[in-house]
Write a protein that holds these residues in place. Structure first.
Motif, PDB file in Angstrom:
ATOM      1  N   SER A 120      62.105 100.747  11.203  1.00  0.00           N
ATOM      2  CA  SER A 120      63.231 100.749  12.124  1.00  0.00           C
ATOM      3  C   SER A 120      64.325  99.797  11.659  1.00  0.00           C
ATOM      4  O   SER A 120      64.050  98.796  10.990  1.00  0.00           O
ATOM      5  CB  SER A 120      62.749 100.347  13.532  1.00  0.00           C
ATOM      6  N   ASN A 122      66.111  98.453  14.023  1.00  0.00           N
ATOM      7  CA  ASN A 122      66.176  97.588  15.201  1.00  0.00           C
ATOM      8  C   ASN A 122      64.767  97.460  15.788  1.00  0.00           C
ATOM      9  O   ASN A 122      64.397  98.189  16.704  1.00  0.00           O
ATOM     10  CB  ASN A 122      67.156  98.161  16.233  1.00  0.00           C
ATOM     11  N   THR A 124      63.348  95.150  17.601  1.00  0.00           N
ATOM     12  CA  THR A 124      63.299  94.730  19.008  1.00  0.00           C
ATOM     13  C   THR A 124      63.451  95.914  19.942  1.00  0.00           C
ATOM     14  O   THR A 124      62.713  96.060  20.926  1.00  0.00           O
ATOM     15  CB  THR A 124      64.388  93.691  19.297  1.00  0.00           C
ATOM     16  N   LYS A 125      64.396  96.791  19.638  1.00  0.00           N
ATOM     17  CA  LYS A 125      64.634  97.980  20.462  1.00  0.00           C
ATOM     18  C   LYS A 125      63.418  98.900  20.432  1.00  0.00           C
ATOM     19  O   LYS A 125      62.984  99.421  21.470  1.00  0.00           O
ATOM     20  CB  LYS A 125      65.867  98.724  19.967  1.00  0.00           C
ATOM     21  N   THR A 126      62.858  99.102  19.238  1.00  0.00           N
ATOM     22  CA  THR A 126      61.671  99.955  19.110  1.00  0.00           C
ATOM     23  C   THR A 126      60.495  99.365  19.878  1.00  0.00           C
ATOM     24  O   THR A 126      59.744 100.100  20.540  1.00  0.00           O
ATOM     25  CB  THR A 126      61.295 100.128  17.630  1.00  0.00           C
ATOM     26  N   LYS A 127      60.336  98.052  19.810  1.00  0.00           N
ATOM     27  CA  LYS A 127      59.252  97.384  20.539  1.00  0.00           C
ATOM     28  C   LYS A 127      59.380  97.625  22.041  1.00  0.00           C
ATOM     29  O   LYS A 127      58.384  97.879  22.731  1.00  0.00           O
ATOM     30  CB  LYS A 127      59.257  95.886  20.246  1.00  0.00           C
ATOM     31  N   GLN A 128      60.594  97.578  22.552  1.00  0.00           N
ATOM     32  CA  GLN A 128      60.833  97.807  23.980  1.00  0.00           C
ATOM     33  C   GLN A 128      60.510  99.255  24.364  1.00  0.00           C
ATOM     34  O   GLN A 128      59.944  99.511  25.429  1.00  0.00           O
ATOM     35  CB  GLN A 128      62.288  97.475  24.324  1.00  0.00           C
ATOM     36  N   GLU A 129      60.860 100.192  23.483  1.00  0.00           N
ATOM     37  CA  GLU A 129      60.582 101.599  23.758  1.00  0.00           C
ATOM     38  C   GLU A 129      59.074 101.855  23.792  1.00  0.00           C
ATOM     39  O   GLU A 129      58.579 102.593  24.651  1.00  0.00           O
ATOM     40  CB  GLU A 129      61.249 102.477  22.695  1.00  0.00           C
ATOM     41  N   SER A 132      57.519 100.499  26.991  1.00  0.00           N
ATOM     42  CA  SER A 132      57.726 101.393  28.134  1.00  0.00           C
ATOM     43  C   SER A 132      56.658 102.482  28.176  1.00  0.00           C
ATOM     44  O   SER A 132      56.156 102.837  29.253  1.00  0.00           O
ATOM     45  CB  SER A 132      59.119 102.025  28.037  1.00  0.00           C
ATOM     46  N   ASP A 254      60.630 106.438  14.849  1.00  0.00           N
ATOM     47  CA  ASP A 254      60.393 105.155  14.191  1.00  0.00           C
ATOM     48  C   ASP A 254      58.919 104.924  13.852  1.00  0.00           C
ATOM     49  O   ASP A 254      58.594 104.079  13.016  1.00  0.00           O
ATOM     50  CB  ASP A 254      60.887 103.999  15.073  1.00  0.00           C
TER      51      ASP A 254
END
Length: 263
Positions: A120, A122, A124-129, A132, A254
């Motif tokens: 990825s 990003n 951090t963004k992938t971790k958040q997704e 969820s 990702d």
């Protein structure tokens, strides 16, 4: 009952069949023909891995970038067009976007451990997704880690050479074991009458493949995998939750690898 699991790191689609009363993920079967949408997802993930390999290896030349050489070899076995591979390499050299790889350690239902590899720009963004998705599937990021519960190995599946055709299983394994030693592989197992699986240290992964090719073994697929040291049995309900969780993860662009220690 059938449950689909995309084993992305080895770059192929697998079907995992669980028979009634059976407690293991078993009877893994290779699906030789991928649908167009599956192939598109596969090529996207391969492209991401190539970008990461170039950024992390500091070179777009596979002769001097071992990780890139590995990914390109996998891409060719997956029938990714040479022109597409070349375009990915050229565009990556021009693109300033930095792709990075990362492995998330996840605690799943029944105390199983799941490793999720991503590529990825990003993280951090992938971790958040992923977080969820985890909330809906009784999963959470593991505070104590989990990678130490796996060995990182090269896994190489080959067709049976013509020289071994018609021999007994014992004779095949005896000869293949000698070949494994000669090729610097760590182990070999007979998958069926037509195929063998060699395992290697991650650092000698490409060398073992080249040595096997010299002995006229046709390599069907090869990947660096996390192999569980110990497996954890799960209830039918927990396996159902994990199956749905894997489906959700595998549909994320990702995500390029999913591993677990489910028995």
């Amino acid at each position: 009952m059938y449950r689909r699991f995309l084993k992305i790191n080895s770059l192929h689609n697998y079907i995992i069949k669980r028979e009634a009363g059976h407690s293991k993920w078993a009877n893994i079967k290779h699906t030789k023909s991928l649908k167009d949408d599956q192939k598109a997802k596969l090529f996207t993930k391969l492209s991401q891995q190539m970008k990461v390999a170039i950024h992390e290896g500091g070179s777009a030349n596979p002769n001097s970038n071992l990780k890139l050489e590995q990914v390109i070899s996998q891409a060719k076995r997956s029938n990714m067009p040479i022109a597409t591979i070349e375009n990915v390499i050229k565009s990556t050299q021009k693109d300033k976007t930095q792709m990075k790889s990362f492995t998330f350690e996840i605690k799943g239902p029944g105390h199983c451990i799941i490793l999720c590899e991503i590529c990825s720009s990003n993280i951090t963004k992938t971790k958040q997704e992923i977080a969820s998705i985890m909330k809906k599937h009784s999963c959470r990021y593991s505070e104590s880690g989990g990678r130490h519960l796996f060995d990182y190995k090269g896994v190489i599946q080959t067709e049976l050479p013509a020289s071994l055709s018609g021999k007994s299983d014992d004779d095949i394994l005896e000869i293949a074991t000698d070949h494994a030693i000669e090729c610097e592989a760590e182990d070999v197992t007979l998958i069926d009458k037509n195929s063998l699986q060699f395992t290697s240290d991650s650092h000698s992964f490409m060398k073992v493949q080249k040595n096997l090719a010299q002995l006229e073994y046709n390599i069907v697929e090869a990947s660096l995998d996390y192999i569980p040291v110990r497996q954890v049995p799960l209830s039918e309900d927990d396996i159902e939750i994990c199956s749905r969780f894997f489906d959700k993860l595998s549909n994320m662009d990702d995500v390029v690898g999913i591993y677990n220690n489910i028995a």
